[in-house]
Write a protein that holds these residues in place. Sequence first.
Motif, PDB file in Angstrom:
ATOM      1  N   ARG A  42       7.519   4.238  -4.237  1.00 19.02           N
ATOM      2  CA  ARG A  42       7.281   4.182  -2.793  1.00 19.02           C
ATOM      3  C   ARG A  42       7.555   2.628  -2.310  1.00 19.02           C
ATOM      4  NH1 ARG A  42       5.633   8.833   0.120  1.00 19.02           N
ATOM      5  NH2 ARG A  42       5.489  10.394  -1.430  1.00 19.02           N
ATOM      6  N   LEU A  43       8.075   2.354  -1.390  1.00 20.65           N
ATOM      7  CA  LEU A  43       8.309   1.158  -0.788  1.00 20.65           C
ATOM      8  C   LEU A  43       7.997   1.144   0.551  1.00 20.65           C
ATOM      9  CD1 LEU A  43      11.804   0.547  -2.550  1.00 20.65           C
ATOM     10  CD2 LEU A  43       9.634  -0.244  -3.390  1.00 20.65           C
ATOM     11  N   LEU A  44       7.463  -0.120   0.978  1.00 20.67           N
ATOM     12  CA  LEU A  44       7.052  -0.076   2.592  1.00 20.67           C
ATOM     13  C   LEU A  44       7.547  -1.576   2.732  1.00 20.67           C
ATOM     14  CD1 LEU A  44       5.618   1.189   4.728  1.00 20.67           C
ATOM     15  CD2 LEU A  44       3.549   0.276   4.199  1.00 20.67           C
TER      16      LEU A  44
ATOM     17  N   GLU B  93       8.085   3.631   5.616  1.00 24.84           N
ATOM     18  CA  GLU B  93       7.995   3.897   4.187  1.00 24.84           C
ATOM     19  C   GLU B  93       9.041   4.558   3.418  1.00 24.84           C
ATOM     20  OE1 GLU B  93       4.058   4.847   3.061  1.00 24.84           O
ATOM     21  OE2 GLU B  93       4.916   6.238   1.413  1.00 24.84           O
TER      22      GLU B  93
END
Lengths: 428, 428
Positions: free
Chosen positions: A28-30, A75
């Motif tokens: 997960r990247l945001l 996200e």
Amino acid sequence: MAATDQASPAEPNSAEPAPAQSGTSRRRLLTGGALTAAGLTVGGALGASTASGLLTRNRGAEPAQQESPAPFGEERTAFYGTHQAGITEAPAAHAAFIAFTLKKDTDRDALARMMRIVTDDASRLTDGRAPLTDVEPELAADPSALTITIGFGPGFVERAGGAAPAWLKPLPAFEIDQLQDEFSGGDLLILVASDDPVALSHAQRAMLKSVRPFADLAWVQRGFRSARGAHDDGRTQRNLFGQVDGTVNPHPDEDAFDDLIWVKDGSWMNGGTSLVLRRIAMNMETWDEVDRPSREFSIGRRLDTGAPLTGTKEHDAPDYHAKTATGMPVIDDFSHMRRATSRSARERILRRPYNYDDAPLPGAESGSNTGLLFASYQADVLEQFLPIQQRLAEGDLLNTWTTPIGSAVFAIPPGCAADGFIGETLLS
Amino acid sequence: MAATDQASPAEPNSAEPAPAQSGTSRRRLLTGGALTAAGLTVGGALGASTASGLLTRNRGAEPAQQESPAPFGEERTAFYGTHQAGITEAPAAHAAFIAFTLKKDTDRDALARMMRIVTDDASRLTDGRAPLTDVEPELAADPSALTITIGFGPGFVERAGGAAPAWLKPLPAFEIDQLQDEFSGGDLLILVASDDPVALSHAQRAMLKSVRPFADLAWVQRGFRSARGAHDDGRTQRNLFGQVDGTVNPHPDEDAFDDLIWVKDGSWMNGGTSLVLRRIAMNMETWDEVDRPSREFSIGRRLDTGAPLTGTKEHDAPDYHAKTATGMPVIDDFSHMRRATSRSARERILRRPYNYDDAPLPGAESGSNTGLLFASYQADVLEQFLPIQQRLAEGDLLNTWTTPIGSAVFAIPPGCAADGFIGETLLS
């Protein structure tokens, strides 16, 4: 009895410590800006509490801005990796299982061309970028943790001239089944999942276009879980029968996890897994006639807490030897929980069920078209899923109110690097 | 040209200042504990930022607990009041429009009995409590801002022996219409909306049971908007054509708002409103063939910002007199925006559209079953909605890719106090 899992609507059971709903989290990247800006204001957003303990939540323009947590639209879930995305992460709130039938003239070379396109489009969409042929980049900009996961049915592997795993075939027919073609089988699966249904719809549309020259749409099955943000992340969800559903799952932190999920045989499937998808209709009309004690008896768990009938908390270990005052088992021999309990350490699966609640069919007597998209991942369908399923098919009190109406098995090939493509181990 | 509004998929247009998507906010209540506890931890949830400006968002058990904003599951929208709930609030992410046909023997007394039950059940569900006949109180516990709004079709008012408003009848037939019975008409409407699809499904099921002795299900139409929390609350959403959809709406803070929405005629409808629901199929196949300039020409707005073709920002006033170098209008005479622009201060409506994207029909050539549930509220259908709709039906470039396939008009009676029931002004 050690670890437990199960394979159908209720899926309560277990003697394991409570695993959170989420899986691995590395993907997960945001983008940082939004989170920072919104995060800093949340602390100041609490309204004045009243004597009754209620807060009035203003959703007008200004107060709403202050209260909002960081939007999750931006996200992203990383697409490339050893394994495909969309399997072990915390399940997204919305999913579309989309199956295709290969066109007759789609040969091995065409399969490779298709998979390069599918890989490129999926990697862009999950990164918030539009596919090359997409003229609506704005709809791709907020993926909301979108994942796109690719699976191959038996027909795909045969067309590719590859060796199919022994488990890549339709499940044996069960007496309880009333399977319909419109929800079963398929040569190619594209599973699109996102926390935002608008992002999902756009990605579904884009993937349909990617595949169209090579394959015809066979079916689409949409499902949902509780909305992101409605509950604490760690809480086990309920299905539409009201049962706590998903108490037990292998946890990514367990030593056994990798062996349970990922194929490790050195073949083109190395690093992949299998998906079993069962569409299980839930008869809301007859279930509505059942009182709570009978429901709990059928499941083997309490409806309120999800605890085994021999315990008090959801994750208490069931005591299958406990007897009532009249000498009957507290947890019935044909309760869903007991039938679903695994009989060996290998008999475990990663369950990722979604609810469905479609519009009632025109002219249908029932006012509901409701059920569960039961989905599970396991390294080997025959060793892990099938024994559980056979016990449930042979005798599970819940079968009174449930009917499998769709069934499919797909090989989920391994992931790929940014210069590769999904299926390259089969098609290169 | 003063205020503007419109009545079909795109709904761009306007010369008004930017209204937020949200409406009045007085109804929203949230139990304080969860918000306080979670709110205090959000500030500490920011991960380490990297050189690339990205934050890794961990969704494993522990970090997820820290990051979570207050869950909105417990949020309630007050049911009782002068007006019904679910109309002027910020629209929920998910909605089900459910229509019924009254049984032949449901007379005026039975209608009153039914409405007392419906009112009691709806007031409980929206408050997070199970209806009296519901054996699954757990599924009712987290309404996620659930609203339940009741409407009467012409058949209901006739059966009640009441005087129907002049506008309570099917819309006139438009040449563009290809209406299907399964999406049209109805004696009774129950509109269930929630930010959580699981809460919505349970409430839908409960309301079906409430009504069953008195009426048969006619149709259910489910729709969705962007997930709650995906974007900033004030952002205008896009429909599945990618258009910024909903730029203009009357705002609750305007002086004119009450007169535009609420019936004020001293009749049983005093304090009520009307709902027009149009199911508008969007042909994704042919829309996909249209390039961006042609799309923008058809709408009259830019796709990226939603700005009028004569402006640069979404809420810029359109200049309908501006000409191109070749002397043609910049905003075409048959662009959706120009056709939808209201010609008087009265011609304004409160739009509450939802997307739909259902499973493709078996055997259908198209891979999409996609469109818009256009819903609008207005005090008078004939004065406010119909002129806009007629202009759009007669000539709107967007009609090339859209087809109305369902249509219904309902009287939304006023709200009631805790000792009353919805419909009491008609049935008492």
